[in-house]
Write an enzyme that holds these catalytic residues in place. Structure first.
Site, short mmCIF file in Angstrom:
data_model
loop_
_atom_site.label_atom_id
_atom_site.label_comp_id
_atom_site.label_asym_id
_atom_site.label_seq_id
_atom_site.Cartn_x
_atom_site.Cartn_y
_atom_site.Cartn_z
N HIS A 132 67.18 40.14 57.20
CA HIS A 132 67.45 40.50 55.81
C HIS A 132 66.84 39.50 54.84
O HIS A 132 66.48 38.39 55.21
CB HIS A 132 68.95 40.65 55.56
CG HIS A 132 69.77 39.41 55.81
ND1 HIS A 132 69.72 38.29 55.00
CD2 HIS A 132 70.68 39.13 56.77
CE1 HIS A 132 70.56 37.38 55.45
NE2 HIS A 132 71.15 37.86 56.54
N CYS A 154 72.15 35.80 61.50
CA CYS A 154 71.05 36.70 61.14
C CYS A 154 69.74 35.92 61.00
O CYS A 154 69.70 34.71 61.11
CB CYS A 154 71.36 37.40 59.82
SG CYS A 154 72.78 38.51 59.90
#
Length: 179
Positions: A132, A154
């Protein structure tokens, strides 16, 4: 002194409210898919180098500097909440254009082995591991986000890079995350 404290508190509350509002709004419209000839068929992440490479065959088509989970150097993800980035072979299995960060591509963690390992030790394996951009409303930090690992596991890039990745990575693209 009291006035400075009140002003500082107001700024912090304002930033928090702005960030919460932007997280609900999402990232705006995603870019269109790149032509097939420009799409990656493999993503390779080198955790120790903080580098992600998109490949077409054996040819790198894009390379990105990345931020990872706060405990990324402590080995592969083993359970929910350990703030580690997983290691192994996964795939991009869905995408979220309205995530709390600027666009996101979901990584298929946990796989069967990850689930088995976590559950045999009495833990939930966790999930929601994504590639992301920056949290919505924080795009102005740009490349400075790479100064430290700040995610919960992430793989983070700048917003502009995330738009390129979104366009270049179709669903079901394999991703190899290496130590």
């Amino acid at each position: 002194m009291r006035k400075k404290f009140i002003v500082l508190a107001a700024v912090i509350v304002g930033l928090f409210a702005y960030t919460k509002m932007m997280a609900r709004i999402g990232s705006g419209s995603p870019p269109p898919q790149a032509p097939l000839a420009q799409q990656a068929d493999l993503i390779r992440v080198y955790k120790s180098e903080r580098r992600m490479v998109l490949l077409k065959g054996d040819v790198p088509i894009s390379t990105y500097r990345i931020s990872l989970g706060q405990a990324a150097d402590a080995g592969p993800k083993q359970r929910e909440g350990d703030e580690k980035t997983p290691e192994g072979r996964y795939e991009i299995d869905w995408r979220n254009p309205k995530s709390m960060a600027h666009l996101s591509l979901h990584i298929s963690y946990p796989n069967l082995e990850d689930r088995h390992n976590a559950e045999s030790n009495g833990f939930a394996p966790g999930g929601s591991i994504m590639i992301h951009g920056l949290p919505n409303g924080w795009g102005l930090f740009g490349e400075s986000h790479r100064l430290w690992d700040w995610t919960d596991g992430c793989i983070a890039v700048t917003n502009a890079e995330m738009r390129d990745i979104w366009a270049s990575v179709p669903d079901h693209t394999p991703i190899d995350i290496m130590p």
